[in-house]
Design an enzyme around this catalytic site. Structure first.
Site, mmCIF file in Angstrom:
data_model
loop_
_atom_site.group_PDB
_atom_site.id
_atom_site.type_symbol
_atom_site.label_atom_id
_atom_site.label_comp_id
_atom_site.label_asym_id
_atom_site.label_seq_id
_atom_site.Cartn_x
_atom_site.Cartn_y
_atom_site.Cartn_z
ATOM 1 N N ASP A 183 0.866 -1.180 0.000
ATOM 2 C CA ASP A 183 0.000 0.000 0.000
ATOM 3 C C ASP A 183 0.900 1.227 0.000
ATOM 4 O O ASP A 183 1.668 1.444 0.942
ATOM 5 C CB ASP A 183 -0.913 0.013 1.236
ATOM 6 C CG ASP A 183 -1.797 1.253 1.272
ATOM 7 O OD1 ASP A 183 -2.678 1.371 0.409
ATOM 8 O OD2 ASP A 183 -1.583 2.110 2.158
ATOM 9 N N GLU A 235 -1.682 -1.584 -5.920
ATOM 10 C CA GLU A 235 -2.886 -0.925 -6.407
ATOM 11 C C GLU A 235 -2.565 -0.195 -7.699
ATOM 12 O O GLU A 235 -1.563 0.513 -7.783
ATOM 13 C CB GLU A 235 -3.389 0.071 -5.353
ATOM 14 C CG GLU A 235 -4.737 0.670 -5.675
ATOM 15 C CD GLU A 235 -5.260 1.584 -4.572
ATOM 16 O OE1 GLU A 235 -6.339 2.161 -4.754
ATOM 17 O OE2 GLU A 235 -4.558 1.716 -3.546
ATOM 18 N N ASP A 269 -3.022 2.149 6.733
ATOM 19 C CA ASP A 269 -2.163 1.641 5.664
ATOM 20 C C ASP A 269 -1.973 0.129 5.744
ATOM 21 O O ASP A 269 -1.998 -0.564 4.715
ATOM 22 C CB ASP A 269 -0.803 2.353 5.691
ATOM 23 C CG ASP A 269 -0.934 3.847 5.440
ATOM 24 O OD1 ASP A 269 -1.902 4.247 4.776
ATOM 25 O OD2 ASP A 269 -0.072 4.612 5.916
#
Length: 393
Positions: free
Chosen positions: A178, A262, A344
């Site tokens: 992340d 991501e 996170d």
């Protein structure tokens, strides 16, 4: 796969003058054809056509005799660069091609008739070979070379080779990442990587030099000296950032068989005026591109999750979606199961779960921090996830 080696060149004074002329000739051809293309489009509605504009090169040499000093293949490569720029524009991958500036990064491509001898490179039209710092051996079949000049005045040799992919020993580990601003990234293992913030650390020094530059007479010796100092400082920031990104991406790819990230829409994120500087400084897009090519080179797998997947808002224990979560909320408590979440770390666990669904059946993996006892937060749990047999790799 294609791979580029980059070495620092150390040309003599005469060689610098020669390289500046060669780079200038290529820049001139690029800009001239771009100018002609724009004029033809505005006057006749005629669009770019590579094969048609390539035929203009002999005419340009007749009109501008100094172009005969240049390596003809390098001038043809300059036209290919313009063709690539137009193709990217038509595909929607880039803006309309811009004129090349002498003050920015400039290059000359040499596809043939060069020779590498130890730590020296022999190029067409130049009698003496140029020295370069050969800090590692060149592996693979050399296809072409290019020479790049940076605004600081430094020259670099780029050698394009065709190398065999050398997969690393297989492992059963998988990790999710992340990306953030407070920390550069948080791994699903619980590890947090600090953000070095190279630009922000040297920002005061950079602003001071830019203020000095604004008070100097444009074009004077002092003005040019300050320009070079600013260029060197910017170059140092870029080198520090790239060194950090290369080392981190290599470590993550080396330790894990699959990496889940991501798929960020960085362009949209940069529209946030409060965070744009920090996002640009972090270089998320470059980091993901480094992970991507290293994964391909070392036989690993990179999985990109849909950017609209709400990884931060979902509870990694019970799946509850917190619609009221704000960007400023770095910690939150799940109202459904009562689990305390670090934003996170929780996001990285959700990305890991989503990524495992996509790679199921292709890898046998061991995910760290994936499963936790019901309604109980766990700092570092290890779960074995059967996602296929190793024979299917």
């Amino acid at each position: 796969m294609l791979y580029v080696y980059r070495f620092r060149l150390y040309p003599t004074k005469e060689q610098v003058e020669f390289l500046n002329r060669q780079i200038g000739h290529c820049r001139f051809v690029y800009n001239k054809l771009l100018e002609i293309t724009k004029e033809n489009y505005e006057r006749e509605g005629k669009s770019w056509n590579y094969y048609e504009y390539k035929k203009l090169l002999p005419k340009l040499k007749e009109k501008f005799p100094f172009l005969k000093e240049a390596n003809s293949q390098s001038l043809q490569e300059a036209i290919k660069w313009l063709d690539r720029a137009f193709k990217n524009f038509f595909k929607g991958l880039a803006k309309f091609p811009k004129f090349k500036s002498k003050k920015r990064i400039n290059s000359v491509s040499i596809p043939q008739h060069f020779r590498i001898e130890g730590n020296k490179i022999k190029i067409p039209k130049l009698k003496t070979p140029i020295k370069f710092k050969k800090h590692r051996e060149i592996e693979g079949r050399v296809k072409s070379i290019s020479i790049t000049k940076l605004p600081s005045g430094k020259f670099y040799l780029n050698i394009l080779v065709d190398r065999e992919i050398k997969p690393l020993p297989q492992t059963d580990k998988v990790v999710a990442i992340d990306l953030g601003i407070t920390h550069f990234c948080t791994l699903s293992t619980g590890e947090k990587i600090e953000n070095p913030k190279y630009l922000l650390k040297t920002e005061k020094r950079l602003k001071k030099l830019q203020r000095k530059l604004s008070r100097k007479v444009k074009g004077s010796n002092k003005y040019r000296k300050l320009q070079k100092r600013i260029a060197k400082l910017n170059e140092k920031i870029v080198n520090q950032r790239n060194d950090f990104l290369h080392k981190l991406s290599k470590r993550i790819i080396g330790d894990n068989q699959a990496v889940i990230v991501e798929g960020l829409k960085v362009k949209g994120l940069l529209q946030n005026s409060k965070l744009s500087k920090h996002i640009a400084n972090a270089s998320w897009r470059r980091f993901i591109s480094y992970l991507e090519y290293k994964a391909k080179f070392y036989g690993r797998k990179l999985v990109k999750i849909n950017p609209f997947y709400p990884s931060s808002k979902l509870c990694s224990v019970c799946g509850y979606k917190n619609e009221n979560l704000k960007l400023s909320d770095r910690k939150w408590k799940c109202p459904n199961c009562g689990t305390q979440h670090n934003r996170d770390y929780n996001a990285s666990l959700n990305l890991l779960k989503e990524g495992l669904k996509l790679i199921k059946g292709s890898l046998t993996i061991r995910a760290v921090g994936l499963e936790r006892p019901e309604l109980t937060p766990v700092e570092s749990a290890v779960a074995l996830v059967e996602a296929g047999s190793s024979s299917s790799q």
